[in-house]
Design an enzyme around this catalytic site. Structure first.
Site: not given
Ligand code: COS
Length: 380
Positions: A363
């Site tokens: 997560e």
């Molecule tokens: N709530 C709502 N929207 C979100 C958000 C959140 N917590 N986090 C990101 N977003 C949205 C952003 O606002 C953006 O939307 P817009 O393009 O409309 O503005 C979009 O998602 C993409 O966000 P961002 O540009 O920040 O994407 P990145 O590729 O930089 O990734 C991280 C952001 C690294 C935070 C994300 O990819 C992540 O959480 N990765 C880990 C996933 C994970 O937990 N994997 C484990 C699998 S489940 S066991």
């Protein structure tokens, strides 16, 4: 600021504590050894309402707050983190996601069964090449007539073979990148849906982790969650709450290991006295207790933020980052306090140490939590 739990919170915490002691502790070592899913115990957890705690009673849930949920997660995790990950995925990733973003038909058809524990859910985001980099989804869901055609592979899926319903994230419009991603409800047994072999794991070995393959699986259009292109936001929002659940799991693992070490130090003798009388041990226990209390405050803050309608992306990420490090540090020290006995299975702490590691990975790894935290504090 009121640090006191309500009577209801205490009742829920105590019920979870009793359940863990009476139903999960017996056989926990054997299940870990054999990688055996706690099927009967999970069924009972469903009957007691632990699998849909925050879902409104209208859809078969307990209508409880997040504070109640983290209190129960902590108690279950002290004893059996394999059972608590089933609880966490079902509550925070599957039920919450459907309750918050599903439509009425989806709630009636799926959520009511999941919240009552009659069915189990899985959340399928990770892929062989998309774990932390969640926008790089290779699984595709292409629109055709009245359905989508789903193709691809998902990895490390908790409840992989035991789930009945799977929330699957897939790319529908690759040219739109993350804005083209959707989330779907997929049922076990649909044509072309194959469950891969069970993973052989270091920890949480009683939980059921598989890869999944989708080969031209027909998913009805009505099984898409939210508007077209909402899938990535759905996954991010759902994971934000999921991280509070995993933070509570990590807290429970830490607290469980600490309690065992503390009790052991009162009975084990060395150099003519109980080892708690040696400052080397007493100071370890003091450090363990302090970091657990700090982790608990972060977990509670994140849970309260969620209950109060505040943004909990930052507080949830901080809680997970800190609690998972605490779980790792404390469980290693708990093994050390136990000395040679810490290294053998019957004392439980070696299992808790192995279970702790995953909380820094799933997560969102600790490194991902630092991305979320640093972006949040640097944005303002
Ligand atoms: N709530 C709502 N929207 C979100 C958000 C959140 N917590 N986090 C990101 N977003 C949205 C952003 O606002 C953006 O939307 P817009 O393009 O409309 O503005 C979009 O998602 C993409 O966000 P961002 O540009 O920040 O994407 P990145 O590729 O930089 O990734 C991280 C952001 C690294 C935070 C994300 O990819 C992540 O959480 N990765 C880990 C996933 C994970 O937990 N994997 C484990 C699998 S489940 S066991």
């Amino acid at each position: 600021m009121d640090f006191k739990l309500t009577e209801e919170h205490i009742m829920i915490r105590d019920a979870a504590r009793d359940f863990a002691k009476n139903e999960l502790l017996p056989g926990v070592i054997e299940r870990d050894e054999k990688q055996e899913f706690p099927k009967e115990q999970i069924k009972k957890m469903g009957e007691l309402g632990f699998l849909g705690m925050m879902v409104s009673p209208e859809y078969g849930g307990g209508g409880m707050d997040t504070v109640s949920y983290v209190l129960a997660m902590e108690e279950i995790s002290k004893i059996d983190a394999s059972a608590s990950v089933v609880m966490s995925v079902n509550n925070s990733l599957v039920c919450w996601g459907l309750d918050t973003f599903g439509n009425e038909e989806q709630k009636q058809k799926y959520l009511t069964k999941l919240a009552a524990g009659e069915s189990i859910g899985a959340f399928c985001l990770s892929e062989p090449e998309a774990g932390s980099d969640a926008t790089s989804q290779k699984t595709t869901a292409i629109e055709k007539d009245d359905h989508y055609v789903l193709n691809g592979t998902k990895n490390w899926i908790t409840n992989g073979s035991t789930a009945d319903f799977y929330i699957v994230i897939a790319q529908t419009h690759p040219e739109k990148k993350h804005k083209g991603i959707n989330a779907f409800i997929v049922e076990k047994g649909w044509d072309g849906f194959e469950i891969g072999p069970k993973e052989q794991k270091l920890g949480i070995r009683g939980s059921d982790t598989h890869s999944l393959n989708f080969n031209d699986v027909k998913v009805p259009k009505e099984n898409r969650i939210g508007e077209d292109g909402f899938g990535f936001k759905f996954a991010m929002k759902t994971l934000s709450g999921g991280r509070i659940g995993i933070a509570a799991q990590a807290l429970g693992i830490a607290a469980g290991a600490y309690e065992l070490a503390r009790e052991y130090s009162k009975v084990r003798k060395a150099f003519g006295t109980e080892i708690m009388n040696h400052q080397a041990i007493a100071f370890k226990l003091a450090d363990m207790h302090t970091s657990i209390e700090a982790a608990r405050h972060l977990v509670m803050k994140a849970a309260c933020d969620k209950d109060n309608g505040e943004n909990y992306d930052l507080s949830g990420a901080m809680a997970k980052l800190f609690a998972s490090k605490t779980a790792m540090d404390v469980s290693v020290e708990a093994v050390q306090v136990h000395g040679g006995n810490g290294y053998v299975k019957e004392y439980h702490v070696e299992r808790l140490m192995r279970d702790a590691k995953i909380t820094q990975i799933y997560e969102g790894t600790s490194e991902i939590q630092k991305i979320v935290i640093s972006r949040s504090i640097l944005r303002d």
